[in-house]
Design a protein around this motif. Structure first.
Motif, mmCIF file in Angstrom:
data_model
loop_
_atom_site.group_PDB
_atom_site.id
_atom_site.type_symbol
_atom_site.label_atom_id
_atom_site.label_comp_id
_atom_site.label_asym_id
_atom_site.label_seq_id
_atom_site.Cartn_x
_atom_site.Cartn_y
_atom_site.Cartn_z
ATOM 1 N N ILE A 43 0.842 -1.203 0.000
ATOM 2 C CA ILE A 43 0.000 0.000 0.000
ATOM 3 C C ILE A 43 0.874 1.248 0.000
ATOM 4 O O ILE A 43 0.669 2.178 -0.782
ATOM 5 C CB ILE A 43 -0.932 -0.002 1.233
ATOM 6 C CG1 ILE A 43 -1.852 -1.217 1.200
ATOM 7 C CG2 ILE A 43 -1.745 1.296 1.294
ATOM 8 C CD1 ILE A 43 -2.682 -1.385 2.468
ATOM 9 N N PHE A 44 1.864 1.262 0.883
ATOM 10 C CA PHE A 44 2.763 2.412 0.989
ATOM 11 C C PHE A 44 3.532 2.622 -0.318
ATOM 12 O O PHE A 44 3.676 3.758 -0.791
ATOM 13 C CB PHE A 44 3.734 2.187 2.148
ATOM 14 C CG PHE A 44 4.711 3.311 2.363
ATOM 15 C CD1 PHE A 44 4.280 4.550 2.807
ATOM 16 C CD2 PHE A 44 6.068 3.118 2.133
ATOM 17 C CE1 PHE A 44 5.180 5.589 3.011
ATOM 18 C CE2 PHE A 44 6.975 4.147 2.339
ATOM 19 C CZ PHE A 44 6.534 5.380 2.778
ATOM 20 N N LYS A 45 3.995 1.536 -0.917
ATOM 21 C CA LYS A 45 4.771 1.643 -2.156
ATOM 22 C C LYS A 45 3.915 2.153 -3.305
ATOM 23 O O LYS A 45 4.358 2.969 -4.123
ATOM 24 C CB LYS A 45 5.380 0.290 -2.514
ATOM 25 C CG LYS A 45 6.344 0.348 -3.690
ATOM 26 C CD LYS A 45 7.024 -0.991 -3.911
ATOM 27 C CE LYS A 45 8.030 -0.898 -5.056
ATOM 28 N NZ LYS A 45 8.712 -2.206 -5.274
ATOM 29 N N SER A 46 2.665 1.697 -3.372
ATOM 30 C CA SER A 46 1.788 2.134 -4.457
ATOM 31 C C SER A 46 1.451 3.616 -4.366
ATOM 32 O O SER A 46 1.201 4.272 -5.381
ATOM 33 C CB SER A 46 0.496 1.308 -4.458
ATOM 34 O OG SER A 46 -0.296 1.604 -3.311
ATOM 35 N N ARG A 47 1.462 4.157 -3.150
ATOM 36 C CA ARG A 47 1.098 5.559 -2.960
ATOM 37 C C ARG A 47 2.296 6.505 -3.016
ATOM 38 O O ARG A 47 2.155 7.668 -3.371
ATOM 39 C CB ARG A 47 0.395 5.736 -1.611
ATOM 40 C CG ARG A 47 -0.944 5.021 -1.523
ATOM 41 C CD ARG A 47 -1.574 5.217 -0.150
ATOM 42 N NE ARG A 47 -2.813 4.447 -0.012
ATOM 43 C CZ ARG A 47 -3.528 4.384 1.098
ATOM 44 N NH1 ARG A 47 -3.128 5.041 2.185
ATOM 45 N NH2 ARG A 47 -4.644 3.662 1.151
ATOM 46 N N THR A 48 3.473 5.997 -2.652
ATOM 47 C CA THR A 48 4.634 6.890 -2.544
ATOM 48 C C THR A 48 5.793 6.503 -3.451
ATOM 49 O O THR A 48 6.695 7.312 -3.676
ATOM 50 C CB THR A 48 5.160 6.906 -1.096
ATOM 51 O OG1 THR A 48 5.681 5.608 -0.766
ATOM 52 C CG2 THR A 48 4.051 7.265 -0.118
ATOM 53 N N GLY A 49 5.786 5.272 -3.942
ATOM 54 C CA GLY A 49 6.930 4.795 -4.714
ATOM 55 C C GLY A 49 8.098 4.380 -3.840
ATOM 56 O O GLY A 49 9.145 3.967 -4.337
ATOM 57 N N GLU A 50 7.941 4.472 -2.513
ATOM 58 C CA GLU A 50 8.982 4.090 -1.570
ATOM 59 C C GLU A 50 8.572 2.813 -0.840
ATOM 60 O O GLU A 50 7.444 2.345 -0.975
ATOM 61 C CB GLU A 50 9.231 5.221 -0.564
ATOM 62 C CG GLU A 50 9.632 6.541 -1.195
ATOM 63 C CD GLU A 50 9.853 7.639 -0.157
ATOM 64 O OE1 GLU A 50 10.207 7.300 0.995
ATOM 65 O OE2 GLU A 50 9.650 8.813 -0.497
ATOM 66 N N THR A 51 9.502 2.267 -0.069
ATOM 67 C CA THR A 51 9.216 1.056 0.695
ATOM 68 C C THR A 51 9.407 1.313 2.179
ATOM 69 O O THR A 51 10.112 2.242 2.584
ATOM 70 C CB THR A 51 10.137 -0.107 0.275
ATOM 71 O OG1 THR A 51 11.496 0.279 0.454
ATOM 72 C CG2 THR A 51 9.893 -0.483 -1.186
ATOM 73 N N ILE A 52 8.782 0.479 2.981
ATOM 74 C CA ILE A 52 8.955 0.537 4.434
ATOM 75 C C ILE A 52 10.295 -0.092 4.781
ATOM 76 O O ILE A 52 10.622 -1.185 4.299
ATOM 77 C CB ILE A 52 7.806 -0.206 5.136
ATOM 78 C CG1 ILE A 52 6.473 0.513 4.903
ATOM 79 C CG2 ILE A 52 8.077 -0.337 6.637
ATOM 80 C CD1 ILE A 52 5.260 -0.279 5.378
ATOM 81 N N ASP A 53 11.087 0.590 5.591
ATOM 82 C CA ASP A 53 12.390 0.059 5.992
ATOM 83 C C ASP A 53 12.263 -0.948 7.126
ATOM 84 O O ASP A 53 12.860 -2.018 7.085
ATOM 85 C CB ASP A 53 13.324 1.204 6.393
ATOM 86 C CG ASP A 53 13.723 2.056 5.206
ATOM 87 O OD1 ASP A 53 14.274 1.503 4.241
ATOM 88 O OD2 ASP A 53 13.468 3.276 5.239
ATOM 89 N N PHE A 54 11.494 -0.620 8.155
ATOM 90 C CA PHE A 54 11.278 -1.575 9.234
ATOM 91 C C PHE A 54 10.015 -1.206 10.006
ATOM 92 O O PHE A 54 9.418 -0.139 9.787
ATOM 93 C CB PHE A 54 12.496 -1.694 10.161
ATOM 94 C CG PHE A 54 12.857 -0.451 10.924
ATOM 95 C CD1 PHE A 54 12.335 -0.200 12.191
ATOM 96 C CD2 PHE A 54 13.770 0.460 10.407
ATOM 97 C CE1 PHE A 54 12.679 0.934 12.911
ATOM 98 C CE2 PHE A 54 14.133 1.595 11.119
ATOM 99 C CZ PHE A 54 13.590 1.832 12.373
ATOM 100 N N VAL A 55 9.621 -2.108 10.889
ATOM 101 C CA VAL A 55 8.374 -1.972 11.658
ATOM 102 C C VAL A 55 8.703 -1.984 13.145
ATOM 103 O O VAL A 55 9.551 -2.756 13.606
ATOM 104 C CB VAL A 55 7.399 -3.128 11.339
ATOM 105 C CG1 VAL A 55 6.134 -3.019 12.193
ATOM 106 C CG2 VAL A 55 7.050 -3.159 9.866
ATOM 107 N N LEU A 56 8.024 -1.140 13.894
ATOM 108 C CA LEU A 56 8.088 -1.162 15.362
ATOM 109 C C LEU A 56 6.679 -1.014 15.914
ATOM 110 O O LEU A 56 5.980 -0.047 15.611
ATOM 111 C CB LEU A 56 8.975 -0.032 15.893
ATOM 112 C CG LEU A 56 8.902 0.205 17.416
ATOM 113 C CD1 LEU A 56 9.365 -1.034 18.181
ATOM 114 C CD2 LEU A 56 9.728 1.416 17.815
#
Length: 253
Positions: free
Chosen positions: A97-110
């Motif tokens: 979802i994040f990639k489709s909206r921003t073109g970026e990826t999530i680095d990590f989760v907390l």
């Protein structure tokens, strides 16, 4: 006294009687009503609610997957199987979802250890399971954190020594409990860079004293409740078998 004076006096008395009186609250009383089987059921209400209750229970009890064991947030010191599963699920479901909206990826989760509110029992996993594990309406968000804030985040985890769920981030403490390394996909974190960190809106707002989320460059609201993340994740797997691994550990020597 003539009749004009009588009429005038009578009118004054009427106006005085009609004057609005000030009312003050001077006492409040209450009583406790225990909810038990002894309370009489209103059959009309029961008949009205029954079909809705039946439908809700059918939805909640629909089987989504199968757990090969029972998982608790207390089954590990620095990371737990259920916490690892939750963090990995947030990454897996939120990153597209994040990639489709921003073109970026999530680095990590907390996420936060206290946010896990129930065990997952061995056997069928249902929609109700997701509601029990995550009863709050917390939503997944992605925060763009500067390296200085990521450093604070890592130091917070190292100092707290608690099994807060993380994904894609690896933290190692030495035998004395001091931070030895913090890596992302095997590469040391670069505190001069900016990272996209997925979390929930409760932590973003300073919950569990995670104040490093408060000063950030950008916030991306995914409109995706963490509970729904779990439901979607459970729906696409057949068997749940998470494990305790080395994503957050303390060395013995």
């Amino acid at each position: 006294m003539n009749y004009k004076h009588v009429i005038l006096l009578f009118s004054i008395l009427i106006l005085s009687a009609c004057k609005k009186q000030d009312v003050y609250l001077n006492k409040i009383e209450g009583r406790q009503i225990n909810i038990s089987d002894s309370l009489k059921i209103d059959q009309n209400i029961e008949d009205f609610v029954k079909p809705y209750r039946k439908r809700v229970n059918a939805d909640l009890d629909s089987v989504l997957a199968y757990a090969v064991d029972t998982y608790s947030k207390n089954d590990g010191d620095y990371n737990t199987a259920i916490g690892n599963m939750l963090a990995d699920a947030v990454y897996e479901q939120s990153n597209p979802i994040f990639k489709s909206r921003t073109g970026e990826t999530i680095d990590f989760v907390l996420l936060n250890h206290g946010g896990i509110r129930s065990i997952i029992s061995k056997g069928d996993i249902t929609t109700r399971t997701a509601y029990e594990v995550m009863p709050f309406d917390n939503s997944a968000v992605v925060v763009k954190l500067k390296g200085t804030q990521v450093k604070e985040l890592v130091e917070y985890l190292a100092k707290g020594k608690r099994a807060h769920p993380i994904s894609r981030l690896n933290i190692v403490l030495d035998a004395d409990g001091n931070l030895k390394s913090a890596t992302l996909d095997g590469t040391p974190l670069d505190f001069s860079k900016t990272y996209n960190v997925a979390t929930n809106d409760y932590l973003y707002n300073g919950g569990d004293r995670m104040d490093f989320f408060k000063t950030n460059d950008s916030l991306y609201v995914l409109d995706y409740k963490v509970r729904n993340v779990l439901i979607d994740y459970f729906s696409k797997i057949d068997t749940l078998n998470p494990v305790i691994d080395n994503r957050f550990i303390k060395l013995k020597k």
